[in-house]
Design a protein around this motif. Structure first.
Motif, PDB file in Angstrom:
ATOM      1  N   GLY A  73      54.736  -3.768  33.002  1.00  0.00           N
ATOM      2  CA  GLY A  73      53.941  -4.408  34.050  1.00  0.00           C
ATOM      3  C   GLY A  73      53.349  -5.737  33.627  1.00  0.00           C
ATOM      4  N   VAL A  74      53.322  -5.999  32.335  1.00  0.00           N
ATOM      5  CA  VAL A  74      52.735  -7.229  31.814  1.00  0.00           C
ATOM      6  C   VAL A  74      53.798  -8.302  31.570  1.00  0.00           C
ATOM      7  CG1 VAL A  74      51.513  -8.212  29.828  1.00  0.00           C
ATOM      8  CG2 VAL A  74      50.793  -6.010  30.756  1.00  0.00           C
ATOM      9  N   LEU A  75      54.930  -7.905  31.028  1.00  0.00           N
ATOM     10  CA  LEU A  75      55.981  -8.865  30.655  1.00  0.00           C
ATOM     11  C   LEU A  75      57.093  -8.884  31.696  1.00  0.00           C
ATOM     12  CD1 LEU A  75      56.189  -7.912  26.875  1.00  0.00           C
ATOM     13  CD2 LEU A  75      54.962  -9.838  27.892  1.00  0.00           C
ATOM     14  N   ASP A  76      57.335 -10.048  32.276  1.00  0.00           N
ATOM     15  CA  ASP A  76      58.361 -10.177  33.319  1.00  0.00           C
ATOM     16  C   ASP A  76      59.767  -9.905  32.811  1.00  0.00           C
ATOM     17  OD1 ASP A  76      56.448 -10.863  35.193  1.00  0.00           O
ATOM     18  OD2 ASP A  76      56.655 -13.012  34.802  1.00  0.00           O
ATOM     19  N   HIS A  77      60.058 -10.244  31.574  1.00  0.00           N
ATOM     20  CA  HIS A  77      61.412 -10.116  31.042  1.00  0.00           C
ATOM     21  C   HIS A  77      61.716  -8.734  30.461  1.00  0.00           C
ATOM     22  CE1 HIS A  77      58.922 -11.199  27.603  1.00  0.00           C
ATOM     23  NE2 HIS A  77      59.816 -10.592  26.861  1.00  0.00           N
TER      24      HIS A  77
END
Length: 113
Positions: A73-77
């Motif tokens: 949920g924090v890192l888009d990749h």
């Protein structure tokens, strides 16, 4: 078994021709534990430690579900794949010194599910 490890000053390094480090010790203990449990005798499981550079490893990691979901949920990749669990019914625990003054009895701070 083969274990890929990344060399570092703490986890895996060579002291002359001798392998050392936290990862090395952990893998040796895992090997011994596995052989005790399986009772393999002369056909014991052996772990071959293969040092590799970080950029040669697969761009993947294994994490507990709550950690993977948080970082997903924090890192888009980051993509979380939860269709093939490594293990189930795991338990998470905390270990604390008896004389730790900053930690109260667990009942004073209940954990929400």
């Amino acid at each position: 078994m083969r274990a890929l490890v990344t060399p570092s000053r703490t986890h895996y390094f060579l002291d002359g021709a001798t392998q050392r480090g936290l990862t090395y010790e952990g893998l040796r203990e895992f090997e011994a534990s596995l052989n005790r449990r399986l009772g393999r005798g002369t056909l014991a499981v052996r772990i071959l430690i293969i040092p590799v550079h970080r950029d040669e490893l697969l761009p993947a990691t294994v994490a507990d579900e709550h950690i993977a979901r948080f970082w997903g949920g924090v890192l888009d990749h980051l993509t979380v794949h939860d269709g093939f669990p490594i293990r189930g019914s795991g338990a998470i625990a905390w270990a604390v010194r008896k004389d730790a003054p900053g930690i109260r009895h667990p009942d004073s701070h209940p954990v929400r599910q």
